[in-house]
Write a protein that holds these residues in place. Structure first.
Motif, PDB file in Angstrom:
ATOM      1  N   UNK A 210       0.854  -1.183   0.000  1.00 33.82           N
ATOM      2  CA  UNK A 210       0.000   0.000   0.000  1.00 33.82           C
ATOM      3  C   UNK A 210       0.889   1.233   0.000  1.00 33.82           C
ATOM      4  N   UNK A 211       0.682   2.097  -0.976  1.00 31.82           N
ATOM      5  CA  UNK A 211       1.466   3.321  -1.071  1.00 31.82           C
ATOM      6  C   UNK A 211       0.557   4.511  -0.808  1.00 31.82           C
ATOM      7  N   UNK A 212       0.844   5.255   0.227  1.00 35.70           N
ATOM      8  CA  UNK A 212       0.029   6.409   0.600  1.00 35.70           C
ATOM      9  C   UNK A 212       0.673   7.692   0.113  1.00 35.70           C
ATOM     10  N   UNK A 213      -0.153   8.584  -0.407  1.00 31.43           N
ATOM     11  CA  UNK A 213       0.329   9.884  -0.858  1.00 31.43           C
ATOM     12  C   UNK A 213      -0.497  10.976  -0.209  1.00 31.43           C
ATOM     13  N   UNK A 214       0.166  11.927   0.382  1.00 33.66           N
ATOM     14  CA  UNK A 214      -0.523  13.062   0.973  1.00 33.66           C
ATOM     15  C   UNK A 214      -0.860  12.861   2.434  1.00 33.66           C
ATOM     16  N   UNK A 215      -1.430  13.882   3.030  1.00 36.05           N
ATOM     17  CA  UNK A 215      -1.774  13.872   4.451  1.00 36.05           C
ATOM     18  C   UNK A 215      -3.260  14.168   4.589  1.00 36.05           C
ATOM     19  N   UNK A 216      -3.932  13.381   5.402  1.00 36.75           N
ATOM     20  CA  UNK A 216      -5.363  13.589   5.624  1.00 36.75           C
ATOM     21  C   UNK A 216      -5.618  14.944   6.293  1.00 36.75           C
ATOM     22  N   UNK A 217      -6.659  15.623   5.850  1.00 38.14           N
ATOM     23  CA  UNK A 217      -7.021  16.894   6.489  1.00 38.14           C
ATOM     24  C   UNK A 217      -8.214  16.711   7.423  1.00 38.14           C
ATOM     25  N   UNK A 218      -8.358  15.485   7.921  1.00 44.84           N
ATOM     26  CA  UNK A 218      -9.469  15.184   8.836  1.00 44.84           C
ATOM     27  C   UNK A 218      -9.030  13.984   9.676  1.00 44.84           C
ATOM     28  N   UNK A 219      -9.684  13.791  10.830  1.00 44.04           N
ATOM     29  CA  UNK A 219      -9.311  12.639  11.657  1.00 44.04           C
ATOM     30  C   UNK A 219      -9.807  11.344  11.041  1.00 44.04           C
ATOM     31  N   UNK A 220      -9.161  10.230  11.410  1.00 39.45           N
ATOM     32  CA  UNK A 220      -9.606   8.945  10.896  1.00 39.45           C
ATOM     33  C   UNK A 220     -10.966   8.582  11.443  1.00 39.45           C
ATOM     34  N   UNK A 221     -11.646   7.729  10.716  1.00 42.95           N
ATOM     35  CA  UNK A 221     -12.961   7.294  11.161  1.00 42.95           C
ATOM     36  C   UNK A 221     -12.827   6.390  12.372  1.00 42.95           C
ATOM     37  N   UNK A 222     -13.734   6.530  13.333  1.00 42.44           N
ATOM     38  CA  UNK A 222     -13.728   5.639  14.484  1.00 42.44           C
ATOM     39  C   UNK A 222     -14.380   4.329  14.125  1.00 42.44           C
ATOM     40  N   UNK A 223     -13.656   3.518  13.375  1.00 40.70           N
ATOM     41  CA  UNK A 223     -14.196   2.222  13.003  1.00 40.70           C
ATOM     42  C   UNK A 223     -14.282   1.354  14.241  1.00 40.70           C
ATOM     43  N   UNK A 224     -15.211   0.394  14.272  1.00 39.82           N
ATOM     44  CA  UNK A 224     -15.420  -0.421  15.471  1.00 39.82           C
ATOM     45  C   UNK A 224     -14.136  -1.082  15.941  1.00 39.82           C
TER      46      UNK A 224
END
Length: 238
Positions: free
Chosen positions: A130-144
């Motif tokens: 998995x190759x990630x590009x960029x930075x999230x501008x929001x918090x991650x989802x609170x998945x269960x």
DNA sequence: CGTATTTGACCCGCGC
DNA sequence: GCGCGGGTCAAATACG
């Protein structure tokens, strides 16, 4: 020789084999735990590198981060559960790898610029890259699965918390989640802990920090971990 | 019926 | 300029 002597000898042999089996089992446990430790440290390293890049804001700061994720080779899907929602927008077969590469965009926030590419590892199909590009501008989802954020300082910097897609099904899955949410599910055996506690943690951290200066190191380390896991997992499959 | 995925077409950068 | 390869678009399709 009489029958009772022969019987005793056989019984002794069985006992010895049992002991041998138990030794192997413990060694296997120890090795599995060490691999998990390695993968955990690998994640910490990646987090550290990302933190450095974000702080220094060098031109290569938004350079893609590449991670190996254990996945079922039989499963054709390339879904990686990392706490974010992804929308697939393309798929391509690349020249250097017969497995198709999938392109995803973060769909949790409309303005989120983060993309990821997911492709099965050519050498070991039980891994996806998995190759990630960029930075999230929001918090991650609170998945269960990971509703409670990690107390780990680095975890808040390294956004993608990668989980093996089939971690509950395979006896030996690589959990790359930085939050180490598996403290309950995969407690290391006591004798393993005793061995591991002999390692000087601080020195490892300092050494890791110095290694982080080398941009090639993460890729090389990932390859080594992938290889070691593959070698370990094959003969000890439970 | 709305949303997500699939997939062929298209775009663009790069090397020759 | 041309071909190649990686990345993206968007219409068609699948799915809940």
């Amino acid at each position: 020789m009489d029958a009772s002597t022969s019987h005793k000898r056989k019984k002794k042999e069985v006992e010895e084999l049992k002991e041998e089996l138990e030794r192997c089992r413990k060694e296997n446990e120890a090795l599995q735990f060490m691999v998990e430790v390695m993968s955990s440290r690998y994640n910490n390293l990646q987090a550290y590198i990302q933190e450095r890049e974000q702080r220094t804001e060098v031109p290569g700061a938004n350079k893609a981060s590449q991670i190996f994720v254990k996945a079922d080779a039989k499963d054709k899907s390339l879904v990686v559960k990392d706490g974010y929602q992804w929308r697939k927008y393309g798929q391509k077969v690349t020249k250097d790898n017969p497995s198709p590469r999938a392109y995803y965009r973060c769909s949790m926030a409309p303005e989120c610029p983060v993309k990821k590419k997911v492709q099965r590892c050519m050498k070991d199909k039980s891994f996806v890259i998995a190759t990630y590009e960029g930075v999230h501008n929001h918090p991650p989802n609170g998945s269960p699965r990971q509703a409670s954020p990690s107390p780990n300082r680095l975890a808040s910097v390294f956004k993608p918390n990668i989980l093996s897609e089939d971690e509950d099904k395979t006896p030996f899955s690589l959990d790359l989640n930085l939050s180490s949410s598996n403290q309950e599910t995969r407690r290391p055996p006591q004798h393993v802990l005793q061995n591991y506690n002999g390692i000087e943690h601080k020195n490892i951290e300092e050494y890791a920090a110095s290694l982080a200066k080398d941009p090639n190191f993460t890729v090389a380390l990932a390859a080594v971990i992938a290889g070691s896991i593959t070698d370990l997992a094959k003969p000890t499959r439970q």
